[in-house]
Design an enzyme around this catalytic site. Structure first.
Site, PDB file in Angstrom:
ATOM      1  N   CYS A   1      19.531 -30.960 -48.595  1.00  0.00           N
ATOM      2  CA  CYS A   1      20.564 -31.727 -47.574  1.00  0.00           C
ATOM      3  C   CYS A   1      21.501 -32.161 -48.667  1.00  0.00           C
ATOM      4  O   CYS A   1      22.720 -32.018 -47.956  1.00  0.00           O
ATOM      5  CB  CYS A   1      19.986 -32.685 -46.974  1.00  0.00           C
ATOM      6  SG  CYS A   1      18.570 -32.469 -46.265  1.00  0.00           S
TER       7      CYS A   1
ATOM      8  N   HIS B   1      15.061 -30.556 -39.398  1.00  0.00           N
ATOM      9  CA  HIS B   1      15.278 -29.215 -39.427  1.00  0.00           C
ATOM     10  C   HIS B   1      14.390 -28.296 -39.801  1.00  0.00           C
ATOM     11  O   HIS B   1      13.458 -28.605 -40.545  1.00  0.00           O
ATOM     12  CB  HIS B   1      16.446 -29.358 -40.652  1.00  0.00           C
ATOM     13  CG  HIS B   1      17.702 -30.206 -40.107  1.00  0.00           C
ATOM     14  ND1 HIS B   1      18.285 -31.327 -40.837  1.00  0.00           N
ATOM     15  CD2 HIS B   1      18.514 -29.782 -38.974  1.00  0.00           C
ATOM     16  CE1 HIS B   1      19.225 -31.578 -40.265  1.00  0.00           C
ATOM     17  NE2 HIS B   1      19.596 -30.821 -39.051  1.00  0.00           N
TER      18      HIS B   1
END
Length: 258
Positions: A248, A163
């Site tokens: 996250c 990501h």
């Protein structure tokens, strides 16, 4: 006053089955991971955050990585459509949670895909990583949702890591920090500070000069401390085995209406 609420979600008993893309699979100790998750939540609460626990999604191994399910801009929640099909069952509980907090809710629609971990907000600039999990159509839907609210959306290539926020995050003054071997296009950021460790690229802004960071990045913590920041270190080693990082494990809601 800005709000300080953070969505978190208890690890699934199936956590060890979570996806890995750019690293070799290692065994995950679910009990140890749960202890680390509890300590992570306590670190948020200690520094003034109210944690809001999303209903568990025990059949979804990656559900603890709650950031990937939604992107917040001001009071608007854009429910993601994860790039990995196995993760799409994670979003319903998060949608319920943000709706209960009074957020306006939009959704990424097929065929677009978007993981929240691909979105880095710095003021009104919203960087969106275009890579393995977020499609061009997903980037376009972020633009459609947030540009009418005053956001400037900038697409960023992501090829070296899972990501965008696996590669870069930002300090309180907007300086982007990243581990150069993992950053595809550092020149896209007006101010970029290279850091010596991969996990040093991941910071959560707790307020003031306090930065939540992984204990696996001691050299970066020392560097940022020398620059006047106050690192708050947490051990998230079991989640790092699944390409997870400190960003996250929560969704920070900073601009909810009172």
């Amino acid at each position: 006053m800005p709000s300080k609420k953070a969505l978190i979600r208890r690890p699934s008993p199936r956590l060890a089955e979570g996806l890995v893309t750019h690293i070799e699979r290692e065994g995950v100790d679910v009990d140890r991971a749960t202890e680390q998750w509890e300590a992570y939540g306590e670190a948020l609460r200690t520094h003034g955050w109210e944690t809001v626990e999303v209903a568990p999604a025990d059949d979804c191994p990656d559900s603890v990585f709650v950031e990937d399910t939604v992107v917040m801009y001001r009071n608007v929640a854009l429910i993601a459509r994860p790039g990995a099909e196995s993760r799409r069952g994670e979003t319903a509980g998060v949608e319920e949670a943000v709706a209960s907090l009074g957020c306006s809710v939009n959704r990424v629609r097929e065929p677009g895909t978007l993981d929240g971990g691909d979105v880095l907000k710095i003021g009104d600039t919203v960087y969106v990583g275009r890579g393995g999990r977020t499609s061009a159509a997903g980037v376009q839907q972020v633009r459609a949702a947030f540009e009418p609210l005053g956001a400037r959306v900038v697409a960023v290539p992501v090829a070296k890591v899972l990501h965008l926020k696996s590669a870069v995050t930002a300090l309180p003054d907007g300086t982007v920090v990243g581990h150069l071997p993992n950053v595809d296009a550092p020149s896209l950021f007006p101010r970029f500070l290279p850091v010596p460790e991969e996990s040093g690229a991941h910071v959560v802004l707790l307020g003031g000069d306090k930065l939540l960071m992984a204990s696996s990045a001691p050299k970066t913590a020392e560097l940022l401390s020398d620059l006047g920041h106050e690192p708050v270190l947490v051990d998230i080693g079991e989640f790092e085995k699944l390409e997870g990082c400190v960003t996250c494990l929560s969704v920070r809601l900073r601009e909810l209406h009172a």
